[in-house]
Design a protein around this motif. Structure first.
Motif, PDB file in Angstrom:
ATOM      1  N   VAL A 192       0.852  -1.284  -0.093  1.00  0.00           N
ATOM      2  CA  VAL A 192       0.132  -0.011   0.150  1.00  0.00           C
ATOM      3  C   VAL A 192       0.861   1.101  -0.170  1.00  0.00           C
ATOM      4  O   VAL A 192       1.713   1.317   0.945  1.00  0.00           O
ATOM      5  N   SER A 193       0.614   2.052  -0.844  1.00  0.00           N
ATOM      6  CA  SER A 193       1.412   3.454  -1.036  1.00  0.00           C
ATOM      7  C   SER A 193       0.606   4.550  -0.359  1.00  0.00           C
ATOM      8  O   SER A 193      -0.674   4.798  -0.160  1.00  0.00           O
TER       9      SER A 193
ATOM     10  N   GLU B  57       0.634   6.331   7.036  1.00  0.00           N
ATOM     11  CA  GLU B  57       0.899   5.014   7.068  1.00  0.00           C
ATOM     12  C   GLU B  57       0.857   4.682   8.424  1.00  0.00           C
ATOM     13  O   GLU B  57       0.251   3.403   8.754  1.00  0.00           O
TER      14      GLU B  57
ATOM     15  N   PRO C 239       5.220  -1.100   8.174  1.00  0.00           N
ATOM     16  CA  PRO C 239       5.136   0.267   7.519  1.00  0.00           C
ATOM     17  C   PRO C 239       6.602   0.803   7.000  1.00  0.00           C
ATOM     18  O   PRO C 239       7.488   0.211   7.755  1.00  0.00           O
TER      19      PRO C 239
ATOM     20  N   SER D  73       3.628  -1.297   3.731  1.00  0.00           N
ATOM     21  CA  SER D  73       3.378   0.076   3.060  1.00  0.00           C
ATOM     22  C   SER D  73       4.750   0.995   2.935  1.00  0.00           C
ATOM     23  O   SER D  73       5.645   0.768   3.441  1.00  0.00           O
TER      24      SER D  73
ATOM     25  N   SER E  58      -3.538   2.129  -3.358  1.00  0.00           N
ATOM     26  CA  SER E  58      -2.762   3.457  -2.941  1.00  0.00           C
ATOM     27  C   SER E  58      -4.013   4.172  -2.039  1.00  0.00           C
ATOM     28  O   SER E  58      -5.172   4.035  -2.742  1.00  0.00           O
TER      29      SER E  58
END
Length: 463
Positions: A317-318, A325, A398, A441, A461
């Protein structure tokens, strides 16, 4: 909690001969920790003719608490502790250590020593970052090197050769000045010295050894001197059993059975490739990481084989920034922790602060002073290092960004190749803590340590 019984080749590893040196190498998730507990129970079982006082050792304190938790299900008695607790106890029994004999923070003294030598000699290597010298001093101590000639002549290959022979006398001069300053302020040891001190003490110790059997869990992080000291710490007719995975080697040591004083025959090395912890999707990512160039040349590496259990792909995940985050990881962890064990793991201890303010009060930090292990559902958080050997239903990783990994301080101190290898192995450790669900992430660009194959991830995203 009831520990699963070892079967097949796992049972072979647990019930091997109770004599001599045995090495068990496995991939992450191969059940090494459970095998270590069963091995300790088997060797300490008073109903057998090989029974004797048994010690189960590992490297970090959070894993000791976890092992204590697992060992509580055993009907037999054995001791579980870190290597450094064992070393301090033995040296104290010999009158070789006191309450304030170990220097905990040596950075200031190394900096003073470096400044003194650099003032007399303007060699470029003396301008290297402090972390370079700390790491080099650890290498010297972990290999039991006691003279400038031994240090200059030491054979080093690959990334370990970053200190050329022609420059080692200068480094040795800084090392000796540091030890002189340490003695002046009243400290006999630092943490890296303890293993060599134990080796020397045992050489002159004719008393009966305390332990008949010693088992080492996560042994890939033990230095050659630590292993050498343990090989001399067992009674005649006893055993030393080593459980390890060189793919998870994160403390900078390169194992050598010969330099560690272990006479290990090929038939005494057992390898486990099966992964019993991770789902097929998580294991696929771990296997891809283990196939990255920075793992090339890792000695005795056991490549993981994929398990059969299904599960979701790791999420990648961005985010726009790291604050988002952290909030995302904590919110998702809170939701999952009602019926699952969850961990949020970070690269640096300083990053824990980004999480702590957001986490509920019942969250457990993984660290060296943990008083006990709390099993079951809930949130744990800490560094990749602190999570070594542990497992959780769901793991959040993260800050896996290009700006964060490889670590910039390590790149400056040791070069890109070494920093990449270190953080790549840390990433492998973090990924393989997840039994079924994994969320990675990043902000900005993802780290190049992540395999580029998009089929490994469920990509999202949030911006």
């Amino acid at each position: 909690m009831v520990l699963p019984k070892p079967v097949g080749r796992q049972a072979d590893a647990v019930y091997l001969s109770p004599h001599g040196h045995i090495v068990v190498l496995g991939t992450a998730g191969s059940g090494k920790t459970v095998m270590a507990i069963h091995r300790a129970a088997y060797l300490s079982d008073p109903r057998t003719d090989h029974a004797g006082r048994t010690l189960l050792l590992t490297f970090n304190n959070s894993l000791v608490r976890y092992l204590d938790h697992l060992a509580s299900t055993s009907t037999h008695t054995f001791t579980v502790e870190t290597y450094h607790k064992f070393a301090r106890g033995y040296l104290a029994s010999r009158g070789l250590i006191g309450n304030n004999s170990i220097l905990n923070d040596r950075e200031a003294l190394i900096a003073r020593a470096l400044s003194t030598i650099a003032a007399a000699t303007k060699a470029p290597i003396l301008a290297r970052p402090l972390e370079f010298f700390e790491e080099e001093f650890t290498w010297i101590s972990s290999h039991g090197i006691s003279s400038i000639n031994d240090y200059t002549d030491a054979e080093r290959v690959g990334r370990a050769s970053r200190a050329p022979r022609t420059l080692r006398p200068l480094i040795w001069g800084v090392f000796e000045e540091y030890r002189r300053l340490r003695s002046l302020v009243g400290f006999r040891y630092d943490w890296d010295d303890l293993a060599t001190a134990v080796v020397g003490a045992f050489e002159g110790d004719t008393a009966q050894r305390r332990y008949k059997h010693i088992i080492i869990d996560e042994g890939q992080d033990f230095s050659p001197q630590m292993l050498k000291s343990l090989a001399t710490a067992i009674q005649p007719g006893g055993s030393l059993t080593f459980f390890g995975d060189t793919a998870q080697q994160i403390y900078g040591q390169r194992m050598s059975w010969k330099t560690a004083g272990l006479q290990v025959q090929h038939r005494e090395i057992i390898r486990f490739e099966a992964n019993y912890r991770n789902t097929k999707a998580v294991a696929a990512l771990a296997l891809a990481i283990a196939s990255m160039p920075y793992y090339a040349g890792t000695p005795d590496m056991v490549a993981p084989k994929q398990p059969t259990a299904d599960g979701p792909k790791p999420a990648l995940v961005s985010f726009m920034n790291e604050a988002e985050e952290a909030r995302f990881a904590v919110e998702r962890a809170i939701a999952a922790a009602t019926n699952r064990s969850v961990a949020i793991l970070v690269r640096r201890r300083e990053d824990e602060g980004l999480l702590k303010a957001l986490l509920p009060s019942g969250s457990v930090r993984l660290h060296r002073n943990m008083p006990s292990w709390r099993g079951g559902n809930g949130i744990r958080y800490g560094t990749y290092h602190a999570a070594k050997g542990l497992e959780f239903d769901q793991v959040f990783l993260p800050f896996v960004s290009a700006a964060r990994m490889p670590n910039q301080a390590d790149r400056t101190a040791f070069g890109d190749e070494e920093a990449t290898a270190r953080d790549g192995k840390l990433l492998y450790v973090g990924v393989t803590r997840a039994k079924s669900d994994l969320v990675l992430s990043f902000s900005g660009e993802p780290s190049a340590l992540l395999p580029a194959n998009p089929a490994l991830y469920a990509v999202a995203s949030i911006r």
